[in-house]
Enzyme design. Structure first.
Site, PDB file in Angstrom:
ATOM      1  N   TYR A 142      31.359 -28.385 -11.671  1.00 39.29           N
ATOM      2  CA  TYR A 142      31.559 -29.749 -11.165  1.00 39.29           C
ATOM      3  C   TYR A 142      30.546 -30.726 -11.773  1.00 39.29           C
ATOM      4  CZ  TYR A 142      34.915 -29.022  -7.359  1.00 39.29           C
ATOM      5  OH  TYR A 142      36.044 -28.789  -6.626  1.00 39.29           O
ATOM      6  N   LYS A 189      32.802 -13.909 -10.773  1.00 37.70           N
ATOM      7  CA  LYS A 189      33.654 -13.380 -11.842  1.00 37.70           C
ATOM      8  C   LYS A 189      32.704 -12.773 -12.872  1.00 37.70           C
ATOM      9  CE  LYS A 189      37.729 -12.901 -13.799  1.00 37.70           C
ATOM     10  NZ  LYS A 189      38.838 -12.102 -13.248  1.00 37.70           N
ATOM     11  N   ASP A 249      39.993 -23.630   0.715  1.00 36.21           N
ATOM     12  CA  ASP A 249      41.320 -24.164   1.056  1.00 36.21           C
ATOM     13  C   ASP A 249      42.265 -23.024   1.431  1.00 36.21           C
ATOM     14  OD1 ASP A 249      40.656 -26.830   0.604  1.00 36.21           O
ATOM     15  OD2 ASP A 249      42.507 -27.240  -0.510  1.00 36.21           O
TER      16      ASP A 249
HETATM   17  C1  IPM Z   1      36.482 -30.649  -1.191  1.00 32.14           C
HETATM   18  C2  IPM Z   1      37.321 -31.537  -2.049  1.00 32.14           C
HETATM   19  C3  IPM Z   1      36.420 -32.171  -3.115  1.00 32.14           C
HETATM   20  C4  IPM Z   1      35.897 -31.032  -3.973  1.00 32.14           C
HETATM   21  C5  IPM Z   1      37.069 -33.268  -3.965  1.00 32.14           C
HETATM   22  C6  IPM Z   1      37.639 -34.365  -3.114  1.00 32.14           C
HETATM   23  C7  IPM Z   1      36.122 -33.796  -4.989  1.00 32.14           C
HETATM   24  O1  IPM Z   1      38.386 -30.855  -2.597  1.00 32.14           O
HETATM   25  O2  IPM Z   1      35.555 -31.140  -0.537  1.00 32.14           O
HETATM   26  O3  IPM Z   1      36.755 -29.439  -1.163  1.00 32.14           O
HETATM   27  O4  IPM Z   1      36.585 -30.567  -4.891  1.00 32.14           O
HETATM   28  O5  IPM Z   1      34.782 -30.594  -3.724  1.00 32.14           O
HETATM   29 MG    MG Z   2      38.572 -28.838  -1.915  1.00 32.37          MG
END
Ligand code: IPM
Ligand code: MG
Length: 371
Positions: A142, A189, A249
């Site tokens: 990121y 990984k 998620d």
């Molecule tokens: C999260 C979201 C964020 C991320 C986005 C909105 C940048 O998906 O908080 O999980 O990828 O970290």
């Molecule tokens: Mg996310």
């Protein structure tokens, strides 16, 4: 106690779900004699439209001077559909994480028995699921060097981690495991990535200092599969930024709705609390969104303030509503109440003069909450 709380509602359903969290927190303040001062600030697409910047300096200032940050959601389809956009709402959140040193994102996934039939998994598979993801939040791909070649035909995002970045979150995850079922799974990984090998090496070394913790090491592809096959085997999942984004998620829908799960981001300075779900633009302004994740994020914030009884009060009331089937549309399209109604009911119940679940039940008449 007096606390100043920065309110960064953001985009889509962010403002409406955060409003309900504020109702719950105001009720807590009234009941337990605290003073919460809420200070709104712009972030995300709304901030870009107002100022050109997804995290204006004023907003950062508000966060720096607050005792905690409550965050709504971020993201707007207008930007998603334009890959050439130079300024994006998400940059606001990423910068905030970096500026505030929020290196650990904590996402608990807990099942409500009464909602287990909403889970995409069969009841026998989902039973007993209770896990928490410790996701590294300010490093990795990121935040690595990224760019394009001069002809624009090649792009790169690099992933870097230092031992120190790994150690500080690993320690937090181990401490959490000691308070829970004493199991920690590192997801990486390491069969392919050098950064993952550094994670594994560092975590293995550190784990020697925690002999009571049962360690497990899984490659991310396997972990994604195991989360669906046998989620109850997990206790604490420790992982890097991108794997944590994806797995949290995945883990969050196991409970039946992404709309239920709160998260905390902690680190060097003021901590931030936000629902795991996104901005859900299709529902924005319709009073249909599920505010429970935002309300429970408020409870995590109270835990952080060491107001444990206050936090439990919120959780008890939320559990009661779930058990009674008082839910938003995502959880029962045939019989639901609005987002703001959930906030109203929770506010009233938090303040209500009932000390146990039995007397809470008196607040219901024929299954309908009396407020
Ligand atoms: C999260 C979201 C964020 C991320 C986005 C909105 C940048 O998906 O908080 O999980 O990828 O970290
Ligand atoms: Mg996310």
């Amino acid at each position: 106690m007096k606390k100043t709380i920065a309110l960064l509602s953001g985009d889509g359903i962010g403002p409406e779900v955060l409003n309900q969290a504020v109702k719950a927190l105001k009720a807590v303040a009234a009941r337990f004699d605290h003073q919460f001062h809420f200070q709104p600030a712009l972030v995300g697409a709304v901030a870009i439209r107002a100022t050109g910047n997804p995290l204006p300096d004023d907003s950062l200032d508000v966060c720096r001077h607050a005792d905690a940050i409550l965050f709504g959601a971020i993201g707007d389809p207008a930007f998603d559909q334009d890959p050439t956009a130079k300024v994006r709402p998400e940059q606001g959140l990423l910068r905030l994480r970096k500026e505030m040193g929020l290196f650990a994102n904590i996402r608990p996934v807990e099942l409500y028995e009464s909602l287990s039939e909403r889970s995409p998994l069969r009841e026998d598979r989902i039973k007993g699921t209770n896990l928490v993801v410790y996701r590294e939040l300010t490093g990795g791909i990121y935040f690595g060097d990224k760019g394009r070649s001069s002809d624009g035909k090649l792009a790169y995002d690099s992933c870097e981690y230092s031992v120190e970045e790994i150690e500080r979150i690993a320690k937090m995850a181990f401490e959490a495991a000691l308070r829970r079922r004493k199991k920690c799974t590192l997801v990486d990984k390491a069969n392919v990535l050098e950064t993952s090998r550094l994670w594994r090496e560092t975590v293995q070394r550190l784990a020697n200092e925690y002999p009571d913790i049962e360690m497990e090491y899984l490659f991310v592809d396997n972990a994604a599969m195991q989360l669906i096959q046998r989620p109850s085997q997990f206790d604490v999942i420790l992982t890097e930024n991108m794997f944590g984004d994806i797995l949290s998620d995945e883990a969050s829908v196991l409970t039946g709705s992404l709309g239920l799960l709160p998260s905390a981001s902690v680190g060097e300075k003021t901590a931030l609390f936000e629902p795991v779900h996104g901005s859900y633009p299709e529902a924005a302004g319709k009073d249909l969104a599920n505010p429970i994740a935002a309300i429970l994020s408020g409870a995590l914030m109270l835990d952080h303030f060491e107001m444990f009884e206050e936090a439990d009060r919120i959780r008890t009331v939320v559990r009661l509503l779930m058990d009674k089937g008082v839910v938003t549309m995502d959880l029962n399209p045939n019989s639901f109440v609005s987002c703001s109604k959930i906030g109203d009911i929770i506010g009233v119940f938090i303040e209500a003069d009932s000390e146990d679940e039995a007397s809470f039940a008196n607040l219901f008449e024929g299954g309908v909450p009396i407020v």
